[in-house]
Enzyme design. Structure first.
Site, short mmCIF file in Angstrom:
data_model
loop_
_atom_site.label_atom_id
_atom_site.label_comp_id
_atom_site.label_asym_id
_atom_site.label_seq_id
_atom_site.Cartn_x
_atom_site.Cartn_y
_atom_site.Cartn_z
N SER A 14 0.84 -1.20 0.00
CA SER A 14 0.00 0.00 0.00
C SER A 14 0.87 1.26 0.00
O SER A 14 1.95 1.27 -0.58
CB SER A 14 -0.97 -0.04 1.18
N ASP A 187 3.73 11.58 9.44
CA ASP A 187 2.42 12.12 9.78
C ASP A 187 1.69 11.26 10.81
O ASP A 187 0.48 11.38 10.97
CB ASP A 187 1.56 12.22 8.51
N HIS A 190 2.81 7.31 7.96
CA HIS A 190 3.80 7.00 6.94
C HIS A 190 5.22 7.30 7.44
O HIS A 190 5.40 8.02 8.42
CB HIS A 190 3.51 7.78 5.67
#
Length: 257
Positions: A14, A187, A190
């Site tokens: 992902s 963040d 990530h």
């Protein structure tokens, strides 16, 4: 196809995979280290879960491909572990289904070729305070928690034992210091460049210790073609310095063991 033929290392997952080719990202670092040894192939899809991955598995890894990957590094779990959306929509995948999906992914990749190796990456931890600071109320209805990430990571580790697949526990690896969120995450979800370095070190550790033939550890793989530099005083090709042996020291061999 561009020649000569090289081993392929595929990164499949992902957003943590999709973003891995950013400057300082773990995919970019691997591409640098393997630049004359193997091709790093990116198949990253932001927002995806293991259910999405199954839907395209045969397209990304066709069993009749002329060349099969030497290594597939798979990351799914972070989006699967998101809490269920009130509408029933969203990326959440129940834990038991997640494990079954990852099993199907593993068995399909294993079926490609006897020499195709697999490494799973677990979900790293998440920092809820950082997520709120960065995104505000955007993901309130699709909350993430460190405890659910832990549960999915532990389930993947157990699956790896059952299938004899190497699994890197990023959930544990990242929490090696009290300020791990600000140190390793961009963040709260990530990875920043420091977090990417953790991923690379863990991958290289696994590849170094694996008893695979042929070895996929970067220092054990031959460079493609010879490289040399010419001494300004050189008058013949015999005066050139061949760099095959010292090339590794030019791309951070002291840092990347």
């Amino acid at each position: 196809m561009v020649g000569p033929s090289r081993p392929q290392i595929v990164l499949f997952g992902s957003s943590i995979v999709q973003m891995s080719f950013h400057v300082g990202g773990w995919g970019a670092i691997l591409a640098d280290l393997y630049s004359r040894k193997a091709d790093i192939v990116l198949r990253g899809y932001a927002g995806w879960n293991s259910r999405n991955a199954l839907q395209v598995l045969n397209q990304i890894f066709p069993q009749d491909a002329a060349v099969q990957p030497s290594l597939v590094i798979v990351y799914y779990g972070g989006n699967d572990a998101i809490h269920p959306h009130p509408s029933g929509l969203g990326p959440h995948v129940p834990l038991l289904e997640y494990v079954e999906n990852m099993k199907k992914i593993a068995l399909h990749i294993k079926s490609l070729c006897d020499d195709t190796r697999i490494v799973f990456l677990t979900s790293p931890p998440v920092d809820k305070a950082m997520i709120y600071d960065y995104y505000g109320d955007t993901f309130v209805s699709q909350a993430r928690s460190n405890e659910t990430c832990r549960a999915y990571a532990e389930a993947l580790l157990e699956l790896g034992k059952h299938l004899d697949i190497k699994v890197i526990n990023l959930w544990t690896a990242f929490q090696n210091r009290d300020d791990w969120g600000k140190t390793y995450l961009l963040d709260g979800i990530h990875l920043n460049s420091e977090g990417s370095q953790i991923v690379v070190k863990e991958i290289l550790k696994v590849l170094h210790d694996a008893e695979w033939e042929p070895s996929l550890y970067w220092k054990s793989m031959p460079n493609e073609f010879s490289e040399y530099m010419v001494d300004p005083r050189a008058k013949t090709t015999k005066d050139c310095v061949v760099l095959n042996e010292i090339y590794g020291s030019m791309i951070g061999s002291d840092e990347w063991k």
